[in-house]
Each structure stands twice: as C-alpha cells, then as structure tokens.
Design a protein around this motif. Structure first.
Motif, short mmCIF file in Angstrom:
data_model
loop_
_atom_site.label_atom_id
_atom_site.label_comp_id
_atom_site.label_asym_id
_atom_site.label_seq_id
_atom_site.Cartn_x
_atom_site.Cartn_y
_atom_site.Cartn_z
N THR A 99 4.98 55.94 80.42
CA THR A 99 4.30 56.75 79.42
C THR A 99 4.51 56.16 78.03
OG1 THR A 99 6.00 58.28 80.14
CG2 THR A 99 3.83 59.16 79.80
N ASN A 100 3.54 56.36 77.23
CA ASN A 100 3.60 55.85 75.88
C ASN A 100 4.06 56.99 74.96
OD1 ASN A 100 3.35 54.28 73.68
ND2 ASN A 100 1.10 54.12 73.74
N ILE A 101 5.25 56.85 74.37
CA ILE A 101 5.81 57.89 73.48
C ILE A 101 5.64 57.41 72.05
CG2 ILE A 101 7.85 59.17 72.83
CD1 ILE A 101 8.89 58.73 75.66
N SER A 102 5.01 58.23 71.27
CA SER A 102 4.77 57.83 69.88
C SER A 102 6.02 58.04 69.03
CB SER A 102 3.60 58.62 69.30
OG SER A 102 4.00 59.96 69.10
#
Length: 174
Positions: free
Chosen positions: A2-5
């Motif tokens: 997952t891409n976590i900002s």
C-alpha cells in the motif's frame, strides 16, 4: 504494497504523541490537577489576606477580626517564628542523635535517657511558647469575640483535614 502518504504518517505520529503525552502528564503529578500559579481554597484566601486568622491560629477563622487585630496576630506569630524555628531545629537534632545512638555500638541506657529527656524538654518548650502566643492573641480579642470562642463546641476549633479543604480525609497510614 500500500502507498502511505506523508500526510497520513504526520497525522498518525501527532495522534500517537498526544495519546502518549496525556497519561504520562497525569502520571507525573497524580492528585493535583492545578496549573502552576493557580490558587484555590485556603491558598487563595491566604494570598489575598481576606480572612482574619488565616495566618494565625485556626480557631480565629470565624471571628471576623479587624485589620488592626489581624496585624497584631501577624506580629505575634511573626515574632514567635525565629524562636519556634530554633526549638524545632534543636528538637530535630536531638531526635537524630537518639536515632543514631540506637544504632551505635556504644549505646548506653544513660545516654538514651539523657537524649530522651532533652527531646521531651524541647517538646515542652515548644508547647509553652505556643500557649504564650495563644494567650497574647486571646488578649487582643474583644469581649464579644472571647464569648464566641467560649461558646464553641470542643470539635469546632479543629483545623480542616486534608490539603486545603473540609470534608477531605487523610490518606490511609502505610
């Protein structure tokens, strides 16, 4: 994956820091939730000097002393302070000496008795000094104020229990 900002990470760290800070702050100072400089109860009255007898004996609190009477009570108590401090220091020294003697290899009943008598003498001297000051304060009261004192029940002159408040009970003995 997952891409976590970065903004999510910042918010998470801020929330976690806050969640940890609150219980640690409370644990650092349990039971006292006042802010620095915040006065409440007896402290505020003493700081303002509004009530007669706050700085004097507790039995004067409800007598509505005049300003001149409060000034005289202050003078009596202030004049007594150095003497009481000296007596308290002497009493503490004798008590420490007695405690040291109990653990010393050269303990003797005669030395212990001498120190015990010195301790008793210092306690008696402090009690007499308090009685003398109380008598001086009694002499500045008006006949009406003396009558109010005489009419009180024996438990009415007890100081409030606990820190700064009526109705608070002392912590249990350990």
């Amino acid at each position: 994956m997952t891409n976590i900002s970065p903004s999510h990470i910042k918010r998470f760290l801020a929330a976690a820091g806050l969640a940890l800070a609150i219980p640690l702050t409370v644990a650092a100072n349990p039971g006292d939730h006042r802010q620095p400089g915040d006065c409440s109860g007896m402290e505020a009255r003493a700081a303002l000097g509004k009530r007669g007898g706050e700085m004097g004996p507790h039995y004067l609190r409800s007598l509505n002393l005049s300003e001149a009477q409060r000034d005289k009570v202050f003078e009596i108590k202030h004049g007594q302070a150095p003497l009481m401090r000296d007596k308290a220091k002497a009493q503490q020294k004798v008590e420490d000496d007695l405690r040291k003697l109990a653990a010393a290899p050269d303990y003797s009943e005669a030395k212990a008795r001498t120190l015990g008598e010195a301790f008793g003498k210092s306690v008696a001297e402090m009690a007499l000094a308090r009685a003398k000051a109380d008598r001086q304060i009694f002499e500045i009261l008006t006949p009406e104020q003396r009558q109010q004192l005489a009419e009180r029940k024996p438990g009415d002159d007890a100081p409030p229990r606990g820190r700064g408040g009526e109705g608070r009970t002392p912590p249990p003995a350990r």
